[in-house]
Design an enzyme around this catalytic site. Structure first.
Site, PDB file in Angstrom:
ATOM      1  N   LYS A 203      47.390   2.888 -19.259  1.00  0.00           N
ATOM      2  CA  LYS A 203      48.816   3.181 -19.464  1.00  0.00           C
ATOM      3  C   LYS A 203      49.513   3.141 -18.119  1.00  0.00           C
ATOM      4  CE  LYS A 203      51.454   7.128 -21.136  1.00  0.00           C
ATOM      5  NZ  LYS A 203      51.432   8.149 -22.180  1.00  0.00           N
TER       6      LYS A 203
HETATM    7  C1  R5P Z   1      52.068  12.033 -19.223  1.00  0.00           C
HETATM    8  O1  R5P Z   1      51.266  12.397 -18.456  1.00  0.00           O
HETATM    9  C2  R5P Z   1      51.789  11.975 -20.614  1.00  0.00           C
HETATM   10  O2  R5P Z   1      50.630  11.224 -20.889  1.00  0.00           O
HETATM   11  C3  R5P Z   1      52.901  11.444 -21.455  1.00  0.00           C
HETATM   12  O3  R5P Z   1      52.434  11.401 -22.732  1.00  0.00           O
HETATM   13  C4  R5P Z   1      53.375  10.088 -21.039  1.00  0.00           C
HETATM   14  O4  R5P Z   1      53.960  10.116 -19.799  1.00  0.00           O
HETATM   15  C5  R5P Z   1      54.281   9.397 -22.061  1.00  0.00           C
HETATM   16  O5  R5P Z   1      55.354  10.101 -22.296  1.00  0.00           O
HETATM   17  P1  R5P Z   1      56.811   9.656 -21.867  1.00  0.00           P
HETATM   18  O6  R5P Z   1      57.130   8.426 -22.676  1.00  0.00           O
HETATM   19  O7  R5P Z   1      57.643  10.832 -22.247  1.00  0.00           O
HETATM   20  O8  R5P Z   1      56.805   9.348 -20.406  1.00  0.00           O
END
Ligand code: R5P
Length: 295
Positions: A203
């Site tokens: 990610k």
């Molecule tokens: C962050 O550490 C988490 O994994 C969140 O789930 C990730 O950042 C995704 O969330 P957002 O789209 O709110 O950034």
């Protein structure tokens, strides 16, 4: 020995030579065994090779942030509209009904809070519990360049090793500390390190300049986080650009659950991710979408 002055931008990214996915639909995954491929096929739709994940794991370091105050009210009803749920085991066990039948990417790191150093994490779920919960993948942060870089890489390596033993993929989440630069060079470094240590999916954040090279330089699928809440039109445009530039999906949180219409956002994201809809068309769809309990 590393020559720091020899870190240069790559030259040959092979933009015109796509990775061969003729033997298994997912980039870099053809040599995995059956269980691993089956779980990856739960996460990524084989027909598009992509996924829409709903991330609501923020509470593990942020507490009850906006939109996640009552997971049973705000998140549980969204499950039918997403491909995958990404969350902690605490959230899963307390608010998601097992009959939901959505694949789960399980947050398996913790150990920090917004009040302390974010990169100082530990593994928070043993492999046995991930198996017990039927997780389709495990997830933990790699904090490249941060104070606890080594520890965070070690966490992910341990998850990959235990996951590989049981056919469970690991998603490395490229975490960024508060003062770190978020550019293509940084995410190119972090995502490639994650893939090289064996993460089956990674990610990243989207960056305006050079995102294609991040994707080209990473031999496994990349999904993007949404980051801070943006106007819906901008979030959908960002998702479109990321997909157009090679991302294998989104793992979005705040831009969904903090939206005025989270269901509409998930429906619009599905069109962008799986059907290549443009950001502008997806925004039009969002505007027409009925929110939950509209009737
Ligand atoms: C962050 O550490 C988490 O994994 C969140 O789930 C990730 O950042 C995704 O969330 P957002 O789209 O709110 O950034």
């Amino acid at each position: 020995m590393a020559d720091l002055d020899d870190i240069k931008d790559g030259k040959d990214w092979g933009e015109d030579r796509p990775v061969d996915v003729s033997r298994f639909f997912l980039k870099g995954s053809e040599h995995y065994d059956w269980g691993m491929k089956a779980r990856l096929s739960n996460i990524f739709r084989p027909e598009s090779g992509r996924t829409v994940m709903l991330a609501f794991d923020h509470g593990y370091f942020q507490g009850p942030t906006t939109g996640l105050e009552r997971l049973d009210l705000s998140i549980a009803p969204l499950a039918p509209y997403t491909d995958v749920l990404m969350c902690t085991r605490g959230a899963l066990r307390t608010v998601i009904r097992p009959e939901t039948k959505k694949p789960v990417v399980l947050r398996c790191s913790a150990g920090n809070s917004i009040l302390t150093e974010l990169s100082n994490e530990l593994i928070s779920v043993e492999i046995e519990d991930a198996i017990r919960l039927g997780a389709s993948a495990m997830a933990a942060q790699v904090y490249i360049g941060a104070e606890y870089e080594h520890k965070s890489i070690s966490n992910v390596v341990k998850l990959i090793d235990s996951g590989t033993r049981y056919g469970i993929p690991t998603m490395a989440v490229t975490g960024v500390g508060a003062d770190m630069v978020r550019d293509a060079r940084y995410f190119g470094l972090a995502t490639r390190i994650a893939a090289e240590i064996g993460a089956q999916l990674v990610k990243s954040y989207y960056v305006e300049e050079g995102f294609e090279k991040i994707v080209l330089g990473c031999p496994v699928p990349i999904v993007i986080a949404g980051g801070k809440k943006l106007p819906e039109r901008d979030a959908l445009e960002m998702a479109y650009r990321a997909i157009d530039q090679g991302a294998a999906g989104v793992d979005m949180g705040r831009n969904v659950f903090q939206s005025s219409n989270p269901v509409g956002m998930l429906q619009a994201l599905e069109q962008v991710v799986h059907h290549n809809m443009t950001g502008a068309d997806a925004y039009a769809l969002f505007q027409d979408a009925k929110p939950l309990n509209a009737d």
